[in-house]
Scaffold this active site. Structure first.
Site, PDB file in Angstrom:
ATOM      1  N   LYS A  73     -20.668  40.498  76.628  1.00 15.11           N
ATOM      2  CA  LYS A  73     -21.210  41.179  75.451  1.00 15.11           C
ATOM      3  C   LYS A  73     -21.287  40.203  74.271  1.00 15.11           C
ATOM      4  CE  LYS A  73     -19.301  45.773  76.518  1.00 15.11           C
ATOM      5  NZ  LYS A  73     -18.299  46.781  76.082  1.00 15.11           N
ATOM      6  N   ALA A  81     -10.082  44.205  76.492  1.00 20.99           N
ATOM      7  CA  ALA A  81     -10.305  42.770  76.376  1.00 20.99           C
ATOM      8  C   ALA A  81     -11.097  42.475  75.116  1.00 20.99           C
ATOM      9  CB  ALA A  81     -11.050  42.253  77.598  1.00 20.99           C
ATOM     10  N   SER A  89     -15.893  43.308  72.939  1.00 15.22           N
ATOM     11  CA  SER A  89     -14.714  44.009  73.447  1.00 15.22           C
ATOM     12  C   SER A  89     -15.115  44.994  74.543  1.00 15.22           C
ATOM     13  CB  SER A  89     -14.009  44.754  72.301  1.00 15.22           C
ATOM     14  OG  SER A  89     -12.793  45.330  72.737  1.00 15.22           O
ATOM     15  N   ASP A  90     -14.165  45.257  75.432  1.00 12.34           N
ATOM     16  CA  ASP A  90     -14.393  46.252  76.479  1.00 12.34           C
ATOM     17  C   ASP A  90     -13.061  46.901  76.844  1.00 12.34           C
ATOM     18  OD1 ASP A  90     -16.517  47.314  78.411  1.00 12.34           O
ATOM     19  OD2 ASP A  90     -14.864  46.829  79.761  1.00 12.34           O
ATOM     20  N   THR A  91     -13.103  48.207  77.076  1.00 14.19           N
ATOM     21  CA  THR A  91     -11.897  48.976  77.408  1.00 14.19           C
ATOM     22  C   THR A  91     -12.074  49.666  78.749  1.00 14.19           C
ATOM     23  OG1 THR A  91     -11.429  49.385  75.061  1.00 14.19           O
ATOM     24  CG2 THR A  91     -10.347  50.831  76.658  1.00 14.19           C
TER      25      THR A  91
END
Length: 210
Positions: free
Chosen positions: A51, A104, A67-69
């Site tokens: 991203k 992250a 960011s990624d969850t």
């Protein structure tokens, strides 16, 4: 150099604003498709980095934050529910059990050759499904569009017994990690991060003080 958040998530925008930094939002067009055979944590890191890279290729001089969850239960990824019945199944699997929330965070800057990614993990224990709490939550439709079918910062906080780790990781942007990454690449953070965590100025944060 401008700080750019590569996410259209209103929650990430709200959390990043708590750091008192000036930033723009530029939503990444990176397609998020679950990767078969990948560990949930590794997928979160990959998505966060891609991203950020996607926007960094356009904003060459700027610091790009991605960011990624993801939700991990028994070693498997729980994504976003497709509909309310899907959400009901997810929540029934989570009820009364502990799962992991991995978020992250990546920071990229093409001009400076910066390309880093780290992650924060919080353990979340859900309440046992009694007194129709889960059914009432499903009726609110807050589950839709949420990883794991709940939002801890919203009505979904009523489903959570306790957490072990950073609350902001579960919401979607671990602020201590973000602050450390930004400072490590020379982006100044004037705010006292420990004082911010003491105040807990975000919805439901005080309910899960650790």
């Amino acid at each position: 150099m401008q700080l750019v958040l590569a996410s259209g998530s209103p929650r990430r925008k709200e959390l990043l604003a708590l750091l008192g930094v000036d930033f723009e939002v530029c939503t990444s067009e990176f397609p998020e498709h679950p990767m078969a055979g990948w560990l949930p944590l590794e997928q979160a890191k990959y998505f966060a980095r891609e991203k950020a890279r996607c926007v960094a290729r356009v904003r060459l001089q700027d610091f790009i934050l991605g960011s990624d969850t993801v939700i991990e239960l028994d070693g498997h990824l729980l994504g976003k529910p497709l509909h309310l019945e899907d959400a009901r199944i997810m929540l029934s699997r989570l009820a009364g059990r502990c799962h992991h929330v991995h978020t992250a965070v990546a920071i990229c800057c093409q001009a400076r050759g910066i390309d880093r990614v780290e992650a924060s993990t919080t353990h979340v224990t859900m309440k046992v499904d009694v007194e129709d709490v889960y059914s009432r939550y499903l009726a609110s439709q807050e589950s839709l569009g949420k990883a794991g079918a709940y939002a801890i910062q919203g009505l979904g906080g009523d489903l959570v017994e306790r957490i072990d780790g950073d609350y902001t990781t579960v919401v979607g942007l671990p602020l201590k990690l973000v602050a450390r990454l930004l400072q490590s690449v020379g982006y100044p953070i004037a705010l006292d991060i420990e004082e911010l965590y003491h105040r807990k100025p975000y919805a439901n944060w005080h309910r899960f003080a650790v």
